[in-house]
Scaffold this motif. Structure first.
Motif, mmCIF file in Angstrom:
data_model
loop_
_atom_site.group_PDB
_atom_site.id
_atom_site.type_symbol
_atom_site.label_atom_id
_atom_site.label_comp_id
_atom_site.label_asym_id
_atom_site.label_seq_id
_atom_site.Cartn_x
_atom_site.Cartn_y
_atom_site.Cartn_z
ATOM 1 N N VAL A 1 0.860 -1.191 0.000
ATOM 2 C CA VAL A 1 0.000 0.000 0.000
ATOM 3 C C VAL A 1 0.898 1.244 0.000
ATOM 4 O O VAL A 1 2.110 1.127 0.195
ATOM 5 N N PRO A 2 0.335 2.424 -0.213
ATOM 6 C CA PRO A 2 1.189 3.624 -0.152
ATOM 7 C C PRO A 2 1.934 3.692 1.184
ATOM 8 O O PRO A 2 1.336 3.493 2.246
ATOM 9 N N HIS A 3 3.234 3.947 1.096
ATOM 10 C CA HIS A 3 4.080 3.904 2.292
ATOM 11 C C HIS A 3 5.302 4.795 2.103
ATOM 12 O O HIS A 3 5.579 5.260 1.007
ATOM 13 N N THR A 4 6.010 4.976 3.195
ATOM 14 C CA THR A 4 7.289 5.684 3.177
ATOM 15 C C THR A 4 8.387 4.698 3.569
ATOM 16 O O THR A 4 8.096 3.647 4.166
ATOM 17 N N PRO A 5 9.632 5.034 3.284
ATOM 18 C CA PRO A 5 10.727 4.165 3.745
ATOM 19 C C PRO A 5 10.724 4.003 5.270
ATOM 20 O O PRO A 5 11.039 2.926 5.782
ATOM 21 N N GLU A 6 10.337 5.055 5.965
ATOM 22 C CA GLU A 6 10.294 4.982 7.430
ATOM 23 C C GLU A 6 9.243 3.983 7.906
ATOM 24 O O GLU A 6 9.436 3.307 8.925
ATOM 25 N N MET A 7 8.146 3.880 7.179
ATOM 26 C CA MET A 7 7.115 2.905 7.547
ATOM 27 C C MET A 7 7.627 1.474 7.367
ATOM 28 O O MET A 7 7.347 0.602 8.196
ATOM 29 N N ILE A 8 8.373 1.245 6.297
ATOM 30 C CA ILE A 8 8.936 -0.096 6.078
ATOM 31 C C ILE A 8 9.940 -0.415 7.188
ATOM 32 O O ILE A 8 9.928 -1.511 7.761
ATOM 33 N N ALA A 9 10.792 0.543 7.508
ATOM 34 C CA ALA A 9 11.762 0.327 8.591
ATOM 35 C C ALA A 9 11.037 0.060 9.908
ATOM 36 O O ALA A 9 11.399 -0.862 10.651
ATOM 37 N N ALA A 10 10.008 0.838 10.193
ATOM 38 C CA ALA A 10 9.250 0.640 11.437
ATOM 39 C C ALA A 10 8.564 -0.724 11.450
ATOM 40 O O ALA A 10 8.490 -1.376 12.495
ATOM 41 N N ALA A 11 8.084 -1.159 10.300
ATOM 42 C CA ALA A 11 7.465 -2.487 10.222
ATOM 43 C C ALA A 11 8.487 -3.565 10.586
ATOM 44 O O ALA A 11 8.175 -4.504 11.324
ATOM 45 N N LEU A 12 9.684 -3.414 10.089
ATOM 46 C CA LEU A 12 10.735 -4.388 10.398
ATOM 47 C C LEU A 12 11.146 -4.337 11.868
ATOM 48 O O LEU A 12 11.514 -5.355 12.456
ATOM 49 N N LEU A 13 11.055 -3.167 12.456
ATOM 50 C CA LEU A 13 11.526 -2.959 13.831
ATOM 51 C C LEU A 13 10.401 -2.975 14.868
ATOM 52 O O LEU A 13 10.668 -2.821 16.062
ATOM 53 N N HIS A 14 9.164 -3.164 14.447
ATOM 54 C CA HIS A 14 8.018 -2.892 15.321
ATOM 55 C C HIS A 14 7.990 -3.691 16.621
ATOM 56 O O HIS A 14 7.425 -3.224 17.602
ATOM 57 N N ASP A 15 8.584 -4.848 16.669
ATOM 58 C CA ASP A 15 8.571 -5.649 17.903
ATOM 59 C C ASP A 15 9.897 -5.633 18.655
ATOM 60 O O ASP A 15 10.026 -6.289 19.687
#
Length: 175
Positions: free
Chosen positions: A51-65
């Motif tokens: 979905v529409p996203h930013t690089p920061e969102m992808i990084a946060a997804a990887l780091l979320h836990d």
């Protein structure tokens, strides 16, 4: 900034986040299927990427836990990935602790916290819910009853997240 330079920065951010999360989660396993835990953050990132996203969102997804489930701290994330990523991870990190009471009380505190989150954090949370719902539904039908009810309540406050992911999450939630 040139498109090529911007793309390299984006790829570097993602790769660094993946390496950090992989190290942080180490030998952890997924509760529901025994696979290495890192498969979950990767799946969440891929859902966000759809979905529409930013690089920061992808990084946060990887780091979320990482802050919630490892020894990593928000300060480390801020120093390594900047304030935007750290802020998203902070929104995605449960604020409750066992000190706050039983699971129901803790999940309500976490839900209230997410209610104020920005749309980007809610989008990542929707991706997290989708991946967890699929895994829990398949791997632990008894816990699905509990998680499914919590998911329905959480979806009530995630309406500012991506509408496609919101629809997918609602479709997975129990009636």
């Amino acid at each position: 900034m040139e498109a090529g330079v911007e793309r390299k920065i984006m790829i570097d951010l993602e790769n660094s986040a993946l390496q950090f999360a992989t190290r942080a989660h180490g030998e952890q396993k997924r509760k529901y299927d025994g696979r290495p835990y890192i498969v979950h953050p990767i799946a969440v990132a891929e859902i966000v990427r759809s979905v529409p996203h930013t690089p920061e969102m992808i990084a946060a997804a990887l780091l979320h836990d990482t802050v919630e489930d490892t020894d990593a701290t928000l300060l480390e994330i801020k120093e390594a990935f900047g304030p935007k990523v750290a802020t998203l991870v902070a929104w995605l990190t449960d604020i409750s602790t066992p000190f706050h009471g039983n699971r129901q009380v803790r999940k309500e505190l976490d839900r209230q916290h997410l209610a104020s989150a920005p749309a980007a954090a809610k989008t990542v949370k929707l991706a997290d819910l989708i991946d967890n719902a699929i895994a829990i539904k398949a791997g632990d039908p008894n816990f699905w009853k509990v998680f499914g009810a919590e998911m329905k309540r959480l979806l009530e406050v995630l309406g500012d997240g991506d509408e496609t992911l919101l629809a997918k999450a609602r479709a997975l939630a129990p009636e």
